[in-house]
Design an enzyme around this catalytic site. Structure first.
Site, PDB file in Angstrom:
ATOM      1  N   HIS A   1       9.860  -4.095   4.530  1.00 31.05           N
ATOM      2  CA  HIS A   1      10.339  -2.717   4.422  1.00 31.05           C
ATOM      3  C   HIS A   1      10.561  -2.131   5.817  1.00 31.05           C
ATOM      4  CE1 HIS A   1       5.944  -2.077   4.678  1.00 31.05           C
ATOM      5  NE2 HIS A   1       6.045  -0.762   4.700  1.00 31.05           N
TER       6      HIS A   1
ATOM      7  N   HIS B   1       0.813  -1.225   0.000  1.00 28.22           N
ATOM      8  CA  HIS B   1       0.000   0.000   0.000  1.00 28.22           C
ATOM      9  C   HIS B   1       0.851   1.283   0.000  1.00 28.22           C
ATOM     10  CE1 HIS B   1      -0.149  -0.540   4.664  1.00 28.22           C
ATOM     11  NE2 HIS B   1       0.873   0.237   4.342  1.00 28.22           N
TER      12      HIS B   1
ATOM     13  N   HIS C   1      -2.065   4.630   9.781  1.00 24.03           N
ATOM     14  CA  HIS C   1      -0.694   5.133   9.971  1.00 24.03           C
ATOM     15  C   HIS C   1      -0.689   6.442  10.740  1.00 24.03           C
ATOM     16  CE1 HIS C   1      -0.376   2.445   6.458  1.00 24.03           C
ATOM     17  NE2 HIS C   1       0.903   2.354   6.674  1.00 24.03           N
TER      18      HIS C   1
ATOM     19  N   GLU D   1       3.587  -5.297   8.651  1.00 23.12           N
ATOM     20  CA  GLU D   1       2.264  -5.160   8.021  1.00 23.12           C
ATOM     21  C   GLU D   1       1.772  -6.481   7.441  1.00 23.12           C
ATOM     22  OE1 GLU D   1       2.575  -0.388   6.879  1.00 23.12           O
ATOM     23  OE2 GLU D   1       2.905  -1.891   5.309  1.00 23.12           O
TER      24      GLU D   1
HETATM   25  C1  DHB Z   1       6.108   3.304   2.320  1.00 19.03           C
HETATM   26  C2  DHB Z   1       5.541   2.059   2.629  1.00 19.03           C
HETATM   27  C3  DHB Z   1       4.472   1.970   3.526  1.00 19.03           C
HETATM   28  O1  DHB Z   1       3.887   0.807   3.897  1.00 19.03           O
HETATM   29  C4  DHB Z   1       3.949   3.126   4.096  1.00 19.03           C
HETATM   30  O2  DHB Z   1       2.882   3.002   4.913  1.00 19.03           O
HETATM   31  C5  DHB Z   1       4.515   4.354   3.823  1.00 19.03           C
HETATM   32  C6  DHB Z   1       5.605   4.458   2.936  1.00 19.03           C
HETATM   33  C7  DHB Z   1       7.244   3.430   1.353  1.00 19.03           C
HETATM   34  O3  DHB Z   1       7.855   2.421   0.953  1.00 19.03           O
HETATM   35  O4  DHB Z   1       7.539   4.562   0.945  1.00 19.03           O
HETATM   36 FE    FE Z   2       2.374   1.123   5.530  1.00 16.29          FE
END
Ligand code: DHB
Ligand code: FE
Length: 288
Positions: free
Chosen positions: A193, A12, A59, A240
């Site tokens: 991530h 997302h 978030h 997540e």
């Molecule tokens: C990014 C990924 C995310 O899941 C998020 O909530 C905000 C930013 C990203 O990779 O930039």
């Molecule tokens: Fe996210």
């Protein structure tokens, strides 16, 4: 009788919203990611789900660090899209399904979960991106929404097993719903991530592949790691995957033995994220 027809699992990343606004879907950077949604477009067009039950994480838009529910379920008539400061274009407001929300809430409380119930709720990129990717370019979303929020933001986070069990409880609720809608479950976020701290930029294709390999056929394999293991493996935002685990738990009940993978796409990186898309179908429900 209502039925759970399938599941869509998707990253997302907010930058997707800007790519859509600028029409960059065919650019070299974006194409391998957006192309992963072609089977989803074909599927939603063919199967035409009426309702989306979405496991996602807020978030900091509704719930900030001072008030952080572990699980929260929306029971609103509608959910406006807002963002938390990314400057993203606004997507159309989502129509709720309060009757189904309350049925799910009743049912999961009956199974001894204690969700926060939200009659007012806005939704951020964590929910809007998979919609924009799955149903592109529409002025009105073709599905009603039940949002289920899992805390993936502030520790302590719920365990993968707890999220799977919540999903299973939601699956039981969907099985006993007297409506006649076709329901799609959606799990958003991930895969690996980490956006901040010393390991910012951390990705883990090996762990991601493990999740992708087992999601359809053996989702309980994803429960063998603790939530802190997952932080270590997948990064502090890679947790997540809990949303995917919740959504897959709901399908585990409603799809019993009949879940097939129709498509899976993995592409590194989109922004800071190892991006993935998976489409599962509940074969029995679709062919019945
Ligand atoms: C990014 C990924 C995310 O899941 C998020 O909530 C905000 C930013 C990203 O990779 O930039
Ligand atoms: Fe996210």
């Amino acid at each position: 009788m209502s039925k759970v027809v399938g599941g869509i699992f998707s990253s997302h990343v907010p930058a997707i919203g800007n790519a859509i606004a600028k029409g960059l879907q065919g650019d070299a950077y974006w194409k391998p990611f957006f192309d992963g949604f072609a089977p989803v477009h074909e599927w939603v067009e063919r199967v035409k789900p009426d309702v989306a039950v979405v496991f996602y994480n807020d978030h900091g838009l509704n719930f900030f660090l001072d008030k952080m529910p572990t699980f929260a379920i929306g029971a609103a008539h509608e959910y406006a899209n807002e963002d938390e400061g990314w400057g993203l274009p606004k997507f159309p407001t989502f129509e709720g399904h309060p009757e189904l929300s309350w049925h799910i809430i009743d049912h999961v409380v009956g199974e001894e979960f204690d969700p926060v119930t939200c009659q007012k709720m806005t939704v951020d990129h964590g929910l809007a991106m998979p919609f924009a990717l799955s149903w592109p370019g529409l002025a009105k979303w073709p599905v009603k929404l039940v949002p289920i929020n899992i805390n993936t933001v502030q520790h302590p986070l719920p365990s993968p097993k707890r999220c799977f069990d919540l999903g299973r409880a939601v699956g039981h609720a969907l099985e006993s719903w007297k409506g006649d809608e076709k329901i799609v479950v959606i799990g958003t976020g991930g895969l690996s991530h980490q956006l901040d701290g010393e390991r910012a930029g951390h990705l883990n294709p090996e762990y991601d592949r493990f999740c992708l390999q087992h999601l359809a056929t053996d989702p309980e394999a994803l429960l063998k790691h603790s939530v802190l293991d997952i932080v270590e493996l997948a990064g502090s935002q890679g947790v997540e995957i809990l949303n995917w685990i919740g959504a897959r738990g709901a399908m585990d009940v409603a799809g019993r033995g009949s879940v097939v993978e129709l498509a899976s796409n993995y592409h590194i990186p989109i922004s800071n994220t190892a991006a993935a898309t998976v489409l599962l179908e509940n074969r029995e429900a679709v062919t019945a």
